[in-house]
Enzyme design. Sequence first.
Site, PDB file in Angstrom:
ATOM      1  N   GLU A  65      30.403 -35.678-140.372  1.00 53.34           N
ATOM      2  CA  GLU A  65      30.299 -34.258-140.545  1.00 53.34           C
ATOM      3  C   GLU A  65      30.342 -33.481-141.648  1.00 53.34           C
ATOM      4  OE1 GLU A  65      28.904 -33.072-137.944  1.00 53.34           O
ATOM      5  OE2 GLU A  65      29.768 -33.566-136.190  1.00 53.34           O
ATOM      6  N   ASP A  91      31.809  -8.235-126.779  1.00 59.24           N
ATOM      7  CA  ASP A  91      31.088  -9.301-127.250  1.00 59.24           C
ATOM      8  C   ASP A  91      32.304 -10.466-127.256  1.00 59.24           C
ATOM      9  OD1 ASP A  91      29.638 -11.130-128.960  1.00 59.24           O
ATOM     10  OD2 ASP A  91      30.895 -10.473-130.491  1.00 59.24           O
ATOM     11  N   ASP A 133      25.786  -7.234-133.328  1.00 57.67           N
ATOM     12  CA  ASP A 133      26.396  -6.172-132.449  1.00 57.67           C
ATOM     13  C   ASP A 133      25.793  -4.640-132.744  1.00 57.67           C
ATOM     14  OD1 ASP A 133      27.690  -8.207-131.095  1.00 57.67           O
ATOM     15  OD2 ASP A 133      29.604  -8.235-132.496  1.00 57.67           O
ATOM     16  N   CYS A 173      39.987  33.315-137.373  1.00 55.68           N
ATOM     17  CA  CYS A 173      39.961  33.100-138.890  1.00 55.68           C
ATOM     18  C   CYS A 173      38.956  32.038-139.304  1.00 55.68           C
ATOM     19  CB  CYS A 173      41.405  32.605-139.624  1.00 55.68           C
ATOM     20  SG  CYS A 173      42.753  33.405-139.136  1.00 55.68           S
ATOM     21  N   ASP A 210      31.941  -7.112-133.332  1.00 57.21           N
ATOM     22  CA  ASP A 210      32.305  -7.278-134.682  1.00 57.21           C
ATOM     23  C   ASP A 210      31.073  -7.577-135.581  1.00 57.21           C
ATOM     24  OD1 ASP A 210      32.009  -9.829-133.711  1.00 57.21           O
ATOM     25  OD2 ASP A 210      33.531 -10.499-135.427  1.00 57.21           O
TER      26      ASP A 210
END
Length: 744
Positions: free
Chosen positions: A465, A432, A635, A24, A631
């Site tokens: 900081e 990673d 990468d 088909c 991610d």
Amino acid sequence: MNENEQKPNENTSIKVGGMTCAACVKTIENTLTKLDGVSDVNVSLGNERAYITYDSQTVNDKAFKKTVKKAVTKAGYDYLGWGDEDTSQAEEKALEVSLTSKKNRFIIGFAISLPLMAMMYLDIMPPFDISMPYFMLAVTFIPFIYVSQPIFRHGLMALRNRNLDMNVMYSMGIGVAYGSSLLGTFEIVLTPDFMFYEAALMLAGFLMLGKYMEEGAKGKTSQAIKTLMGLRAKTATVIRDGQEIELAIEDVIIGDIIIVKPGEKIPVDGRVVDGESYVDESMISGEPVPVLKGTGNDVIGGTINKNSVLRIEARKIGKDTVLAQIIQMVDDAQSSKPDVQRLADKAVTWFIPVVLSIAIFAAGIWYAYDADLLNALTVLISILVIACPCALGLATPTAVTVGLGRGAELGILIRRGEALETSGRLTTVLFDKTGTLTKGEPVVTDIIPFGIDENKLLEYAAGVEKNSQHPLAEAVVNMASERDIPLTKVSDFDTFGGKGVKAMLGNEEVRIGTRTFIKASGTVISADIEGRMGELEAQGKTAIMVAIDGRIAGLIAIADPIKPTTKAAIESLGRMGLEVGMVTGDNKRTAQAIASQIGISTIFAEVLPGEKAEKVKELQNEGQIVAFVGDGINDAPALAQADVGIAIGSGTDVAIESGDIVLMKSDLMDAVGGIQLSRKVMGRIKQNLFWAFAYNTALIPVAAGVLVPLADIHFRPEFAGLAMAMSSVTVISLSLMLRRYEPK
């Protein structure tokens, strides 16, 4: 963009109903390829779509649409929709009509043929002194036309398109059976001994039963796509000219302000501009706990607003929404053909002519052997019916459709069919580190004060900081916030190129940073403090020193926590026989510490972001088949270079686009699941192909009569019909078992 401004090569797809096998697929591909302007056609049996590439500069879109619809219908199939139209209702209606029709036909076929067969075997004479041949003809004529009409219609259409498909074989089988019965009844060439009326009707019934079971099961194979499409909102309440109006979702435009009430689906991807409410995002993230959304937060179309009214600004609509892209990913993957499917398609093209030759040759041999035309016709009919390659055509697409659909339900999107085959040959999985093996969010793990209160040390450190943009600085400030420690105002803040920072807190100078930075200021670091710092670094943590007025006040250790399922995922991959490696920019000591915690032996440390793809290539040059899991934006080259790229869905769009497999959640067990599922799908395809070939290989010789000289066993045509139906049902049933897959 209007019709005249479209690109020369336009891609579209149509939904086609009524396909049952690879033949088909070939028929529709041949039919559409002949149309003017069409350059390429790829038909997927699994999701019943034809993907068409055509020249939009030489054809008018509206006219082309009508031409395609007419061609599909003329070829004997159902045209159900164009492009990304929602065809779910049309599909359900067509399926319901088709199943009802087939059900009625096989019930009538069996209801009449079974009693007739009983009469034949038990020598029961017909009533009213009518001869058996005329009685059989009278009883079966109209039912046979009704039951077999779709088979002959599709067979004729296939011949008209110069394509030998299974309907041609069916038509020949039952046509020869009923035709020879007619000739025997009226004693034209044949004698009244040639009675196949009940066999022809039963064969047609079995064919309808097989198609009924096939179609019902196939309706379940694409359940995941139907479920995803069902998540889409159909309407949206939009503010236009100060009025709330309800619009079809197609009429929403970017920039519209949409009101979403509690319990409603969020219709498009957008950003909250007013209101605060919990939103159920489980269909995207897999997380069962609703997420609080307020002004400035992004929301995804298809997710559900739980408890309060939200006003959102439409940012992405139609095919650009996350849900639409997920649906498209799954649809594209299901339409792709692995190499094994291409082999099956080629096999079908020569299979039917070969079977026809075998059927004619076997019938001729038997007639030459005993001059029994009745026996020769029985052999011919049985071979034609049993050799249908329907199961062969269903073997791959049903497994791919069910497997990829199950993956979508689990949040594992396999974007390319080629990844299915490659995953079965993987030797190495390279991860990673940051954001993949770890959470990607540094947190304070240890606070070690020297001659000062722990919270006071944190107050000094966080006060300084808070002025820094460094991720480690953010971790210190977050810890102070968690402990409700106020941030003291500082002055004369200065930063020193990633080595450290300093500032004045009142009359005291506070320095925070590496041992090198602290030593450079003249501060003495004792052996005991050096030892404590070395212990922290050996655990894979980053240790920073805090010095107040030239004296070491304490150490603060910061680490990127390993994800909860990372170790289990690494162990699972090891059990699968895969070598697991980690690539990171960390120094070797830190990398080794993290790797030892999760069971990774192969480490690539101090790797710059742009060098990750090179590490993948090095392994490939050594003969390894490599999967890369990552991610981030950096990468993307490694994901593209890898034989199989696995992108974490919570990562960047660039990384996701580069991946062959996309994980919608950040759970690394899903990376294991993607590889496992790919292997299971390929294993099921091979299993399906084995059974499809096994039926034909084993039963064609039986139908040809090889058992007659050995055990005097004759293979009746009706048994051939049952065996043919069961081969297709077996293949589809095996594919449907993939719906029960769970990662482990």
